[in-house]
Every structure is written in C-alpha cells, then in structure tokens.
Design an enzyme around this catalytic site. Structure first.
Site, PDB file in Angstrom:
ATOM      1  N   SER A 145     -37.354  17.650  34.517  1.00 51.21           N
ATOM      2  CA  SER A 145     -37.098  16.233  34.759  1.00 51.21           C
ATOM      3  C   SER A 145     -37.847  15.738  36.002  1.00 51.21           C
ATOM      4  O   SER A 145     -39.061  15.780  36.054  1.00 51.21           O
ATOM      5  CB  SER A 145     -35.593  15.983  34.867  1.00 51.21           C
ATOM      6  N   ASP A 297     -39.848   8.932  35.189  1.00 46.36           N
ATOM      7  CA  ASP A 297     -39.912  10.312  35.654  1.00 46.36           C
ATOM      8  C   ASP A 297     -40.703  11.151  34.639  1.00 46.36           C
ATOM      9  O   ASP A 297     -41.023  10.680  33.546  1.00 46.36           O
ATOM     10  CB  ASP A 297     -38.517  10.871  35.918  1.00 46.36           C
ATOM     11  N   ASP A 299     -40.269  13.510  32.425  1.00 47.21           N
ATOM     12  CA  ASP A 299     -39.876  13.721  31.027  1.00 47.21           C
ATOM     13  C   ASP A 299     -39.423  12.430  30.359  1.00 47.21           C
ATOM     14  O   ASP A 299     -38.907  12.444  29.243  1.00 47.21           O
ATOM     15  CB  ASP A 299     -38.816  14.813  30.896  1.00 47.21           C
ATOM     16  N   ASP A 301     -37.050  10.189  30.670  1.00 52.05           N
ATOM     17  CA  ASP A 301     -35.692   9.777  30.311  1.00 52.05           C
ATOM     18  C   ASP A 301     -35.132   8.781  31.328  1.00 52.05           C
ATOM     19  O   ASP A 301     -34.082   8.190  31.097  1.00 52.05           O
ATOM     20  CB  ASP A 301     -34.757  10.976  30.126  1.00 52.05           C
TER      21      ASP A 301
END
Length: 569
Positions: A145, A297, A299, A301
């Site tokens: 993340s 960010d 990833d 999400d």
C-alpha cells in the site's frame, strides 16, 4: 545458541535458500540478524506486511511461500469446486511484487489450484473486482500500500472480493502456523501444472473501467475543471487516466511520478496522509492553474485531495474529502429521486463525527466498524443478501472510500471520478469549490478538526513500547484529558463501555486493541497500534466553535496525550 542464532544458521546454511538472499545474510551484523530473526513475521487478520529481505521477520520468497501454502491448504479443505474456481492474483509496482505474484500462482498450481494472475501491475480494487468478475474462490494481492519502498506485503480476499474477515483469516493463520519449515516449500512445477494458471489483463480491465464509469451521477455536467493527477509511481496511472479520458475530463498527469518505479524516486513519500506526497503535484497545479489535485497511493485504494481555494491550494484530510463526497452523493440521490429505501453509510470508529451528521441530515443511517475496509465489505455483503439496508457510501479517515460496491475494498479510481464530478458540479451549478462545500458543512453541523499523530517505534523494543502504551492507558483509566472530563470510554479489546459510573458490554465488534475517549466538549480521542506499520496511532476529532478554537483545542489535547503516555519530545 539463541533462537535468533538458530534461525539464522538454519537459513544461511539451507540448500533450499534462494540464492539471492545468501550474500545479504552473510553480511548481516548482530543487530540486523536480531531484527530479521527475533520473531516470525506475523500473518494476521490483514495478511502480512513488512520489510523486504531474508529472515523469518521479513517479506521474501520463503515467507510468501509459507503464507501461500497455508492459503492453499485452506482452499483444498473447501473441496474441488474451490480449487477449480481458483484465485485471482494482483500486484503493485514494488520490488519483487511481480516475482512474488507469479511464484504464488506456481505454488497454487502445484497444489492443484487454478489461478488468474495479472500480466502487469494493477490496483488493489481491480483485484477485488476480478475475484467477483471471474467467479473465483478468493484472491491474493501483493502490495504494501502506502508504506515506504523498503516494504512489501500480502493480502487475501474471499469469494466476495473482500479482504478476509478475522473469523476466516484465523482459519488461514492456523494453516500457515502449522507449517514448520518455510525453506522446504518449493514452487517448481511441471508443464501440466503450469496450465493451471492463466495470465489476465485487458479482459478484466475493460469490465472494471465500465463499472467505474457507471458511478457517474451527472455525466452531462460541464467538465471545465483542470485536474492535476499523480499515481505516485503506482498502479493508478493507467486506469485513472484512461477513465478520465473516456469520461471527458482534462487531466494533467505529474509525468515524473507516472513511471512504475519501485524506488519511488520522484516523490518524498507515496503516502497521501503525508505532505510530501503533494509537493510536485502542487507545483504542477500552480503552473497550470488547476482546480484540484488528486494523489493516489501505490496500490490505488486511497485518494488524497488538494483544492484551489481563494488563490491557495488546500490539502484536505480524508475525513474532509470523505464528508464532501458523501454530501455530494446523498444530495444528488435525493435531488434525482434515486435515494434507496433504508439507506446506510459505513465508516469507522476513528472516522470524524462530521460524516455521520451529514448522513443523518439526508435521512441516511450510519454504521461504524473497526479500522480495516474488510469490515465495511462484510457489512455490504450482509445487507446485499438480507435486503435489510441499501448501501450508499463507505469511507475511512485514511483517504479510502467506496462509491459503488461492485468492488469490496477501497477504490481510488472510483473516488477520483466522483471527486472530479463533484468539483465540476459545484463550480458550474453553485459557483463553489470543494472547500466552500466543506465550510458549508461546518456551518450547518459544527466545526471539526481531525488529526492523527503516528508515533514510529521500530523493531522489537518498539513493538514492546507500543504494547506498553496501550496497557498503561487501559490500566490508568483516564477521567480527564487536558482538564476536560472524559464522559465515555470504549475499550474494543475488553469489549466494555464505561459511562456515568456504569460498565456495559461493547457489542458488535470483534476484539481489537483500540481505546476511545469521549470528552465533555463533544470531541474524542482514540488510540490504537497500526496494523501495517510499527506505529502507535493517536486520532483526534475535536469540535470547536470555529476553526481557530478547534485548532487550539487540538494542540492542547495532543500535548496532554503526549504527557500522559510519556511520548512528548
């Protein structure tokens, strides 16, 4: 010989050790050995996340294989149908992410389990979507993340595209913990087994993009805003830019941060919660007179937001952008007569009270969960099945939100599209920017300042210090903070509420090491250890008569908590 030395010697002398790790192990000093081997990296309810490198307390091929073999044992226990439905696998831009993903696919194949692995990096929400779109039994996402470049991680999903909730994760954890020797696990497979994994890409991208574009409430709105966008070297680059192109928005990409660079070379931090994530985007915004800045960010999400207001760029908190998105969505559903019956909004126990007031103003119920979007995903699935309530929005204070639940995790591409639409709508219909909308909410519902203080405490000593902070707070039983009485106390680990001299059971939550103090002035403070980083987090939701008053109170409460916990600098 100490436990650390035993583990180290086992690894450095193992014939099964991946050759890439040998040199690193042999160059370790005693402190590095201790940190890499003093414990076994925890496979918890949020999967695994940790520093990359060799060792039992690191993310590497061997610890990933141990986790995957445990997951494979869990899948096989559910029968041939589960093995045939298989597992979708996604990964981000980090070091070793692709290697880990394909190694997972091979190890699953060795266990007779089908898998579908993306050809290249994709967002976490698209992995969640792929699980449901392909009818898989579950999913694996290789990502750390927003953590720094030295980290990587491993998350598991169920057949609903939701991260495993604790009751399911505990079953996998048992399987993982039953494996004694991670070094003995091989992912070597035969050509016949290789046929069990399929490489996917555009065949999932297109349906996902179509689903994201379906969330628009006012697709015809005049799109005369300029958007500066940065994926922070991560997975949002292609999907967000493509979706903006297809829906007609003018996007100015921060080109230096659009390469999938595992070292995050052109950003001080990939974390939208930290100011460094916005530095280059702010320069682009000023140079191009942009209306809004959107930062995802790695990833994809989570989405951070900056807004041009009175000639200056204001970076919103996740609580603020979440409340503005909520206000836009609910007001438009009402205006169009599309508000469902028994509507519900979800957020967490550390999310600001402002969102709950916005929801109530539109006749929408709020249900709170623990931190971790899997708990929201679980509730979405529950109500989808029962029909008791209808989902309209879900968000966390840490910049994660979900507009429509065809994904069961936070979804930044959805958030980027809806935020752009909201900015366009308010500019053209009401002559306002998104900070104006936020100020209107403050005027209507009260002014809040929400902040977070994250105390970094690394290594074995740090982990023990975090446990001690929570233990001391739990034992001391605070009755006031900065001279303001505590009127209610919630302990999510002990499942108790203390209020008006009475102790009651705290129901509806799995046990979690979270403490929350409600103050007489309408503010609250929560404390919890991070589930993904070596940090102790302090959350402040402070209510004031105006912004200056709320800010002064925040500083006062932060100082008091630092003194109480012995963490003042």
């Amino acid at each position: 010989m100490s436990v650390v030395e035993e583990r180290y010697e086992k690894w450095v002398n193992s014939p099964n050790l991946d050759e890439s790790y040998k040199e690193v192990l042999e160059s370790m000093n005693s402190e590095e050995k201790n940190d890499a081997f003093y414990t076994t990296i925890e496979f918890g309810t949020a999967g695994m996340r940790g520093l990359l490198g060799p060792g039992t307390n690191r993310i590497n091929l061997h610890t990933i294989r141990k986790a995957t073999q445990g997951f494979a044992d869990y899948i096989k226990e559910h029968g041939e149908k589960a093995c045939e439905e298989g597992i979708a696998i996604g990964y981000d831009n980090r070091h070793m992410s692709k290697e880990f993903a394909f190694d997972c696919a091979k190890l699953l194949a060795k266990n007779g389990i089908r898998s579908y692995v993306f050809e290249s990096l994709r967002p976490t929400p698209e992995l969640s979507f792929a699980v449901r779109h392909l009818g898989c039994f579950g999913g694996i996402m290789i990502t750390a993340s927003h953590n720094p470049k030295e980290y990587n991680g491993y998350k598991l999903y169920d057949e609903k595209g939701c991260q495993l909730i604790p009751s399911l994760a505990s079953q996998v954890i048992d399987k993982v913990n039953a494996i004694e020797d991670e070094l003995a696990i091989s992912s070597d497979i035969t050509p016949e087994q290789e046929a069990l994994y399929t490489v996917i890409g555009a065949d999932v991208d297109r349906p996902y993009y179509d689903a994201v574009e379906s969330i628009q409430l006012n697709p015809e709105v005049e799109k005369n805003i300029k958007i500066v966008f940065s994926p922070e070297h991560g997975t949002a680059n292609v999907p967000v830019r493509e979706i903006y192109k297809e829906t007609g928005y003018d996007v100015i990409p921060v080109l230096e941060q659009c390469t999938p660079d595992p070292d995050f070379s052109n950003t001080p931090t990939p974390n939208p919660e930290q100011p460094g994530a916005y530095e280059l985007a702010l320069k682009y915004a000023k140079d191009n007179d942009a209306d809004i800045i959107l930062v995802c960010d790695p990833d994809a999400d989570r989405m951070g937001v900056g807004v041009k207001h009175d000639g200056e760029y204001v970076v919103m908190t996740g609580n603020q952008s979440g409340a503005v998105l909520l206000e836009y969505i609910l007001s438009q559903l009402e205006e169009k007569g599309q508000m469902p019956t028994n509507p519900v909004m979800f957020n967490t126990v550390v999310t600001s009270d402002l969102g709950e007031k916005v929801a109530a103003d539109h006749g929408v119920a709020t249900e709170k969960t623990l931190t971790g979007f899997k708990f929201i995903g679980e509730k979405v699935a529950k109500y989808e099945q029962s029909g008791e309530r209808n989902y309209v929005f879900g968000y966390e204070e840490s910049y994660g939100s979900l507009i429509k639940p065809f994904v069961r995790d936070k979804d930044a591409p959805q958030a980027c599209l809806m935020l752009a639409e909201a900015a366009s709508y308010y500019k053209n219909k009401e002559g306002k920017d998104l900070v104006d909308v936020l100020n209107d909410l403050y005027a209507k519902h009260g002014t809040y300042e929400e902040t977070q203080v994250a105390l970094s405490l690394e290594g074995e000593a740090g982990a023990n210090r975090i446990k001690q902070i929570l233990s001391d707070l739990r034992t001391d039983g605070l009755t006031e903070i900065a001279g303001v009485p505590v009127v209610r106390f919630e302990d999510y680990k002990e499942s108790v509420i203390k209020e008006d001299g009475k102790t009651e059971e705290l129901e509806g939550f799995v046990k979690s090491d979270v403490l929350k103090y409600y103050l007489e002035d309408g503010s609250w403070i929560a404390v919890r250890p991070s589930g993904t980083e070596p940090k102790c987090k302090f959350y402040y939701c402070v209510k004031g008569t105006d912004k200056a008053d709320a800010h002064d109170k925040t500083l006062k409460y932060q100082k008091a908590m630092a003194e109480i916990t012995g963490t003042a600098e």
